[in-house]
Motif scaffolding. Structure first.
Motif, PDB file in Angstrom:
ATOM      1  N   VAL A 246      15.662   3.814   9.802  1.00  0.00           N
ATOM      2  CA  VAL A 246      14.291   4.222   9.467  1.00  0.00           C
ATOM      3  C   VAL A 246      14.012   4.030   7.980  1.00  0.00           C
ATOM      4  O   VAL A 246      12.897   3.642   7.589  1.00  0.00           O
ATOM      5  CB  VAL A 246      14.053   5.694   9.869  1.00  0.00           C
ATOM      6  N   GLU A 247      15.019   4.276   7.142  1.00  0.00           N
ATOM      7  CA  GLU A 247      14.831   4.160   5.690  1.00  0.00           C
ATOM      8  C   GLU A 247      14.476   2.726   5.291  1.00  0.00           C
ATOM      9  O   GLU A 247      13.560   2.497   4.494  1.00  0.00           O
ATOM     10  CB  GLU A 247      16.103   4.606   4.957  1.00  0.00           C
ATOM     11  N   ILE A 248      15.210   1.755   5.847  1.00  0.00           N
ATOM     12  CA  ILE A 248      14.909   0.354   5.562  1.00  0.00           C
ATOM     13  C   ILE A 248      13.522  -0.004   6.080  1.00  0.00           C
ATOM     14  O   ILE A 248      12.745  -0.694   5.412  1.00  0.00           O
ATOM     15  CB  ILE A 248      15.979  -0.570   6.188  1.00  0.00           C
ATOM     16  N   SER A 249      13.192   0.487   7.272  1.00  0.00           N
ATOM     17  CA  SER A 249      11.888   0.212   7.872  1.00  0.00           C
ATOM     18  C   SER A 249      10.756   0.705   6.974  1.00  0.00           C
ATOM     19  O   SER A 249       9.771  -0.006   6.739  1.00  0.00           O
ATOM     20  CB  SER A 249      11.798   0.878   9.248  1.00  0.00           C
ATOM     21  N   GLU A 250      10.896   1.922   6.445  1.00  0.00           N
ATOM     22  CA  GLU A 250       9.855   2.476   5.568  1.00  0.00           C
ATOM     23  C   GLU A 250       9.762   1.692   4.264  1.00  0.00           C
ATOM     24  O   GLU A 250       8.667   1.502   3.709  1.00  0.00           O
ATOM     25  CB  GLU A 250      10.153   3.948   5.286  1.00  0.00           C
ATOM     26  N   GLY A 251      10.912   1.233   3.774  1.00  0.00           N
ATOM     27  CA  GLY A 251      10.917   0.431   2.549  1.00  0.00           C
ATOM     28  C   GLY A 251      10.177  -0.881   2.731  1.00  0.00           C
ATOM     29  O   GLY A 251       9.425  -1.316   1.839  1.00  0.00           O
ATOM     30  N   LEU A 252      10.354  -1.517   3.880  1.00  0.00           N
ATOM     31  CA  LEU A 252       9.665  -2.783   4.164  1.00  0.00           C
ATOM     32  C   LEU A 252       8.162  -2.560   4.335  1.00  0.00           C
ATOM     33  O   LEU A 252       7.351  -3.386   3.905  1.00  0.00           O
ATOM     34  CB  LEU A 252      10.253  -3.427   5.425  1.00  0.00           C
ATOM     35  N   LYS A 253       7.794  -1.432   4.947  1.00  0.00           N
ATOM     36  CA  LYS A 253       6.374  -1.111   5.081  1.00  0.00           C
ATOM     37  C   LYS A 253       5.724  -0.915   3.705  1.00  0.00           C
ATOM     38  O   LYS A 253       4.601  -1.354   3.465  1.00  0.00           O
ATOM     39  CB  LYS A 253       6.213   0.157   5.918  1.00  0.00           C
ATOM     40  N   LYS A 254       6.464  -0.286   2.811  1.00  0.00           N
ATOM     41  CA  LYS A 254       5.952  -0.096   1.456  1.00  0.00           C
ATOM     42  C   LYS A 254       5.766  -1.428   0.742  1.00  0.00           C
ATOM     43  O   LYS A 254       4.772  -1.648   0.043  1.00  0.00           O
ATOM     44  CB  LYS A 254       6.910   0.797   0.660  1.00  0.00           C
ATOM     45  N   LEU A 255       6.720  -2.353   0.938  1.00  0.00           N
ATOM     46  CA  LEU A 255       6.594  -3.696   0.354  1.00  0.00           C
ATOM     47  C   LEU A 255       5.355  -4.409   0.888  1.00  0.00           C
ATOM     48  O   LEU A 255       4.648  -5.093   0.143  1.00  0.00           O
ATOM     49  CB  LEU A 255       7.840  -4.530   0.660  1.00  0.00           C
ATOM     50  N   ALA A 256       5.105  -4.255   2.184  1.00  0.00           N
ATOM     51  CA  ALA A 256       3.925  -4.886   2.799  1.00  0.00           C
ATOM     52  C   ALA A 256       2.640  -4.331   2.183  1.00  0.00           C
ATOM     53  O   ALA A 256       1.702  -5.086   1.890  1.00  0.00           O
ATOM     54  CB  ALA A 256       3.934  -4.650   4.308  1.00  0.00           C
ATOM     55  N   GLU A 257       2.597  -3.031   1.965  1.00  0.00           N
ATOM     56  CA  GLU A 257       1.419  -2.408   1.357  1.00  0.00           C
ATOM     57  C   GLU A 257       1.225  -2.889  -0.084  1.00  0.00           C
ATOM     58  O   GLU A 257       0.099  -3.186  -0.507  1.00  0.00           O
ATOM     59  CB  GLU A 257       1.571  -0.885   1.391  1.00  0.00           C
ATOM     60  N   GLU A 258       2.329  -2.980  -0.840  1.00  0.00           N
ATOM     61  CA  GLU A 258       2.244  -3.436  -2.230  1.00  0.00           C
ATOM     62  C   GLU A 258       1.763  -4.874  -2.310  1.00  0.00           C
ATOM     63  O   GLU A 258       0.966  -5.236  -3.184  1.00  0.00           O
ATOM     64  CB  GLU A 258       3.611  -3.294  -2.900  1.00  0.00           C
ATOM     65  N   HIS A 259       2.262  -5.725  -1.380  1.00  0.00           N
ATOM     66  CA  HIS A 259       1.822  -7.117  -1.365  1.00  0.00           C
ATOM     67  C   HIS A 259       0.331  -7.210  -1.054  1.00  0.00           C
ATOM     68  O   HIS A 259      -0.396  -7.997  -1.691  1.00  0.00           O
ATOM     69  CB  HIS A 259       2.620  -7.918  -0.334  1.00  0.00           C
ATOM     70  N   GLN A 260      -0.138  -6.392  -0.104  1.00  0.00           N
ATOM     71  CA  GLN A 260      -1.544  -6.412   0.261  1.00  0.00           C
ATOM     72  C   GLN A 260      -2.414  -5.991  -0.921  1.00  0.00           C
ATOM     73  O   GLN A 260      -3.466  -6.587  -1.185  1.00  0.00           O
ATOM     74  CB  GLN A 260      -1.775  -5.463   1.448  1.00  0.00           C
ATOM     75  N   GLU A 261      -1.951  -4.984  -1.666  1.00  0.00           N
ATOM     76  CA  GLU A 261      -2.693  -4.518  -2.841  1.00  0.00           C
ATOM     77  C   GLU A 261      -2.709  -5.567  -3.953  1.00  0.00           C
ATOM     78  O   GLU A 261      -3.629  -5.605  -4.766  1.00  0.00           O
ATOM     79  CB  GLU A 261      -2.069  -3.223  -3.356  1.00  0.00           C
ATOM     80  N   ASN A 262      -1.666  -6.403  -3.977  1.00  0.00           N
ATOM     81  CA  ASN A 262      -1.516  -7.406  -5.036  1.00  0.00           C
ATOM     82  C   ASN A 262      -2.165  -8.745  -4.698  1.00  0.00           C
ATOM     83  O   ASN A 262      -2.143  -9.672  -5.508  1.00  0.00           O
ATOM     84  CB  ASN A 262      -0.017  -7.622  -5.320  1.00  0.00           C
ATOM     85  N   LEU A 263      -2.749  -8.856  -3.503  1.00  0.00           N
ATOM     86  CA  LEU A 263      -3.300 -10.130  -3.049  1.00  0.00           C
ATOM     87  C   LEU A 263      -4.359 -10.695  -3.996  1.00  0.00           C
ATOM     88  O   LEU A 263      -4.460 -11.914  -4.161  1.00  0.00           O
ATOM     89  CB  LEU A 263      -3.901  -9.980  -1.649  1.00  0.00           C
ATOM     90  N   ALA A 264      -5.130  -9.818  -4.612  1.00  0.00           N
ATOM     91  CA  ALA A 264      -6.204 -10.282  -5.501  1.00  0.00           C
ATOM     92  C   ALA A 264      -5.666 -11.112  -6.653  1.00  0.00           C
ATOM     93  O   ALA A 264      -6.333 -12.044  -7.123  1.00  0.00           O
ATOM     94  CB  ALA A 264      -6.986  -9.090  -6.045  1.00  0.00           C
ATOM     95  N   ASN A 265      -4.454 -10.807  -7.102  1.00  0.00           N
ATOM     96  CA  ASN A 265      -3.861 -11.574  -8.199  1.00  0.00           C
ATOM     97  C   ASN A 265      -3.522 -13.001  -7.772  1.00  0.00           C
ATOM     98  O   ASN A 265      -3.473 -13.908  -8.610  1.00  0.00           O
ATOM     99  CB  ASN A 265      -2.608 -10.879  -8.724  1.00  0.00           C
ATOM    100  N   TYR A 266      -3.267 -13.199  -6.486  1.00  0.00           N
ATOM    101  CA  TYR A 266      -3.012 -14.535  -5.956  1.00  0.00           C
ATOM    102  C   TYR A 266      -4.325 -15.276  -5.679  1.00  0.00           C
ATOM    103  O   TYR A 266      -4.465 -16.454  -6.034  1.00  0.00           O
ATOM    104  CB  TYR A 266      -2.233 -14.465  -4.637  1.00  0.00           C
ATOM    105  N   LEU A 267      -5.266 -14.571  -5.051  1.00  0.00           N
ATOM    106  CA  LEU A 267      -6.427 -15.239  -4.467  1.00  0.00           C
ATOM    107  C   LEU A 267      -7.623 -15.356  -5.401  1.00  0.00           C
ATOM    108  O   LEU A 267      -8.326 -16.366  -5.369  1.00  0.00           O
ATOM    109  CB  LEU A 267      -6.861 -14.490  -3.202  1.00  0.00           C
ATOM    110  N   GLU A 268      -7.874 -14.331  -6.200  1.00  0.00           N
ATOM    111  CA  GLU A 268      -9.085 -14.307  -7.014  1.00  0.00           C
ATOM    112  C   GLU A 268      -8.840 -14.865  -8.412  1.00  0.00           C
ATOM    113  O   GLU A 268      -7.788 -14.633  -9.009  1.00  0.00           O
ATOM    114  CB  GLU A 268      -9.621 -12.878  -7.102  1.00  0.00           C
ATOM    115  N   ALA A 269      -9.833 -15.571  -8.931  1.00  0.00           N
ATOM    116  CA  ALA A 269      -9.693 -16.208 -10.247  1.00  0.00           C
ATOM    117  C   ALA A 269      -9.399 -15.193 -11.344  1.00  0.00           C
ATOM    118  O   ALA A 269      -8.550 -15.422 -12.207  1.00  0.00           O
ATOM    119  CB  ALA A 269     -10.977 -16.984 -10.574  1.00  0.00           C
ATOM    120  N   GLU A 270     -10.068 -14.058 -11.298  1.00  0.00           N
ATOM    121  CA  GLU A 270      -9.865 -13.034 -12.327  1.00  0.00           C
ATOM    122  C   GLU A 270      -8.441 -12.490 -12.301  1.00  0.00           C
ATOM    123  O   GLU A 270      -7.811 -12.310 -13.345  1.00  0.00           O
ATOM    124  CB  GLU A 270     -10.864 -11.896 -12.130  1.00  0.00           C
TER     125      GLU A 270
END
Length: 269
Positions: free
Chosen positions: A117-141
């Protein structure tokens, strides 16, 4: 791999006792294995060692992943790609990776939940962080902010390498340290992405340019990066390039038509 590195981090070193080591602990273990050999000391002792650790952590704060894979959404930032990023499928693979990474992390989290479960929660957190960081990849600003951060950090190292009271040619003094290797790899990535002129070559940051030339010619560096053997390049055409080429074709066509018109007139005479 997740059993050894719960968040999927690479590389990971497993000791003879079966203990997985990551990050600085792994690098310290690597240094102990090679103690007394060569001209590399990842973490020197004394003041040099404290400085190296400070430099290394400053570099680790940079997001080289956004710089690299975000380029797929901002191709106007470069005009040249070098190996291995010169492959035709690089932009497509990069965009697919960025857009699907959160979903794949969530799938991995679900598949391992029954086992850990601990690894599973860690991977879910990584997924959330990546989603929050998407603007840095996609948006010009967001991507511009990443580029500006690189400029700011490289300004710091340009000043550091240019200090009159420095001893030794490397950040770690007389020996190559983990900070030198990391900085060299970041400069090499900029070179691979065709961004070296903007960031350190042609007088932009002369001390960094000299530093990169010094480290890239070392035999171990040449062997690991393969930059001498893999000389592939791909030019990236900008919209301005397309306009210039179209204008040239237009002028060429006009010249041909004008020539035909003159020939016809000469024939009639």
């Amino acid at each position: 791999h997740l059993r050894l590195s719960p968040l999927g981090s690479v590389p990971v070193l497993v000791t003879e006792q079966g203990e997985p080591l990551l990050g600085e602990k792994m690098l310290q273990a690597v240094q102990e294995m090679g103690e007394g050999r060569g001209v590399v000391r990842l973490f020197p002792g004394g003041v040099d060692g404290s400085n190296v650790l400070r430099f290394y952590r400053k570099l680790e704060d940079l997001n080289i992943g956004v710089l690299t894979f975000g380029l797929a959404f901002h191709i106007q930032q470069t005009s040249l790609l070098r190996f291995p990023y010169n492959k035709e499928e690089f932009f497509e693979q990069s965009s697919n990776y960025i857009l699907s990474r959160s979903e794949k992390l969530l799938d991995a989290a679900e598949s391992i939940r029954g086992e850990n479960v601990e690894i599973s929660e860690g991977l879910k957190k990584l997924a959330e962080e990546h989603q929050e960081n998407l603007a840095n990849y996609l948006e010009a600003e967001g991507y511009d902010t990443t580029l500006k951060t690189f400029h700011k950090v490289l300004d710091f190292f340009e000043d550091e390498l240019g200090r009159a009271d420095r001893t030794g040619r490397w950040l770690g003094g007389a020996l190559i340290s983990i900070a030198d290797i990391t900085l060299g790899l970041y400069l090499h990535r900029l070179w691979q992405l065709g961004m070296e002129r903007e960031y350190y070559q042609e007088g932009v940051r002369p001390h960094l340019s000299v530093f990169y030339e010094s480290i890239k010619t070392r035999p171990a560096w040449v062997k690991i990066t393969g930059w001498k053997d893999e000389a592939g390049e791909r030019r990236i055409r900008s919209s301005e390039d397309a306009l210039v080429e179209n204008a040239r074709w237009g002028l060429g066509a006009a010249a041909v038509l004008g020539g035909l018109y003159l020939v016809k007139k000469l024939i009639k005479k």
